[in-house]
Design an enzyme around this catalytic site. Structure first.
Site, short mmCIF file in Angstrom:
data_model
loop_
_atom_site.label_atom_id
_atom_site.label_comp_id
_atom_site.label_asym_id
_atom_site.label_seq_id
_atom_site.Cartn_x
_atom_site.Cartn_y
_atom_site.Cartn_z
N ASP A 89 0.78 -1.34 -0.07
CA ASP A 89 -0.24 0.08 -0.05
C ASP A 89 0.78 1.12 0.11
O ASP A 89 0.32 2.37 0.30
CB ASP A 89 -1.02 -0.18 1.21
N ASP A 150 -7.10 -4.48 -4.45
CA ASP A 150 -7.08 -3.28 -3.94
C ASP A 150 -5.49 -2.76 -4.67
O ASP A 150 -5.24 -1.50 -4.85
CB ASP A 150 -6.65 -3.17 -2.47
N1 GLY Z 1 -6.97 -1.74 1.01
C1 GLY Z 1 -7.63 -2.15 2.32
C2 GLY Z 1 -9.01 -2.06 2.31
O1 GLY Z 1 -9.88 -1.44 1.47
O2 GLY Z 1 -9.72 -2.22 3.25
#
Ligand code: GLY
Length: 378
Positions: A89, A150
């Site tokens: 992330d 994601d």
């Molecule tokens: N990327 C983690 C979520 O959307 O919770």
């Protein structure tokens, strides 16, 4: 309520939050309407930075600017210390902080910081299975060969790094990841897996699964929204028509599942009862994804009108039923987001990413300011 009035309301909340949060970063609320704060230990800190940059772009308020700059300074310390960056992330974190400052202020140090972050993200590339490992240490038995949907929103940092440096490595790996996501995370009926497992030693595809969804074969709503936006951004950079088509298919599926007030439940396959939590953050992400998609769809595309109508309808519902509208007691913009319902983690709360994407949608609609996923005309 019109877009401009809504943005003015968010500014009331943000100015209060600058004082309330101090140098810390909000993640989610915990049932009490107050944001739980962190100090650079999560995947979410970029969203507060992004809210400050968007708010500054709209208001040109020097106090908001100063607060936004302070967040970027703290992101520099985080990278120098390599603190809590052992996950994919990094794209969310640094696109909305360092890259945002580069885009808004043309600050060279911030551009270099964002490029350093792209290098850090490249450390998640696994050359044998040819993927970015989302979570966990290299070789991890469960997560070593696992991708998650994601991640499509982390890839723009890499496409951008190639644009900035001329080094193809970033975008080449990102494009392999986007294609793998298209082939394995998106199913034939246009729904999606949250995650997919590959054999770490051979790269062979193993199976789909979920992290935050209802069950392995279900469609986690927020994941589907990440896909809509992430594939549209992949198309912006890579100009591969199949990414645009995939974004559109995912958006259509999302919209076809909606009922009632038009805001998604947390998973499309969960039994829907009056107590089933929704995820307003997924709907806010979807709106931004559709607005990005609309930038690329040709004028005569048969889905244009329906998608534009869905933006109006979704934003109308968010504004009428979910928006806190500057209420001083409430720290978030959007009520009724869910982090992980199955994990009983903030199932019905404020989510800082929901607030970020809600504001990004408002600024896109009000004045064409698109957030910080790609470079703008200078
Ligand atoms: N990327 C983690 C979520 O959307 O919770």
């Amino acid at each position: 309520m019109n877009w401009k009035t809504a943005i003015e309301h968010t500014l009331v909340t943000t100015r209060l939050n600058i004082k309330r949060f101090g140098g810390s970063f909000p993640i989610v609320s915990l049932g009490d309407g107050k944001y739980h704060l962190t100090d650079h230990t999560s995947w979410t800190e970029g969203f507060w930075s992004g809210i400050l940059w968007l708010s500054y772009e709209y208001s040109r308020d020097p106090e908001i600017h100063a607060a936004a700059i302070r967040t970027v300074d703290s992101f520099r310390k985080r990278l120098d210390a390599e603190q809590s960056l052992d996950h994919h992330d990094i794209g969310f974190l640094y696109s909305l902080s360092a890259k945002a400052r580069w885009i808004v202020d043309t600050d060279e140090d911030s551009r270099l910081l964002a490029l350093q972050a792209a290098d850090m993200l490249m450390k998640r590339w696994r050359s044998v299975p040819q993927l970015f490992q989302a979570w966990g240490p290299e070789g991890d038995v469960n997560d070593g060969g696992r991708i998650i949907i994601d991640c499509l929103m982390n890839l723009p940092l890499l496409y951008w790094a190639t644009e900035q440096t001329g080094d193809r490595r970033y975008a080449d790996c990102a494009s392999i990841q986007a294609e793998k996501s298209r082939r394995f995370l998106v199913r034939g009926d246009d729904s999606s897996y949250h995650t997919f497992y590959f054999d770490q030693l051979t790269g062979n595809a193993l199976r789909g699964g979920t992290g935050q969804g209802f069950q392995d074969g279900s469609t986690w709503t927020r994941g589907q929204a990440w896909g809509v936006y992430g594939f549209a951004l992949a198309y912006r950079y890579l100009k591969e028509p199949r990414f645009l088509e995939t974004s559109k298919r995912l958006a259509r599926y999302f919209l076809e599942q909606l009922s009632g007030d038009g805001i998604a439940y947390w998973d499309f396959d969960v039994p829907q009862e009056s107590s089933t939590p929704r995820d307003s953050s997924a709907s806010a992400i979807l709106v931004c994804g559709i607005l990005e998609l609309l930038e690329h769809l040709p004028d005569g595309d048969p889905d244009r009108e329906g998608l534009a109508g869905a933006v109006e309808k979704t934003m109308g519902s968010l504004l009428d039923r979910y928006f806190t509208a500057g209420s001083p007691a409430e720290e978030g913009f959007l009520r009724h987001g869910s982090y992980s319902v199955r994990g009983n983690s903030s199932p019905d709360d404020f989510m800082i990413w929901g607030d970020y994407f809600f504001l990004e949608a408002l600024l896109r609609l009000q004045q064409g300011v698109p957030g910080y996923w790609y470079e703008r005309e200078r």
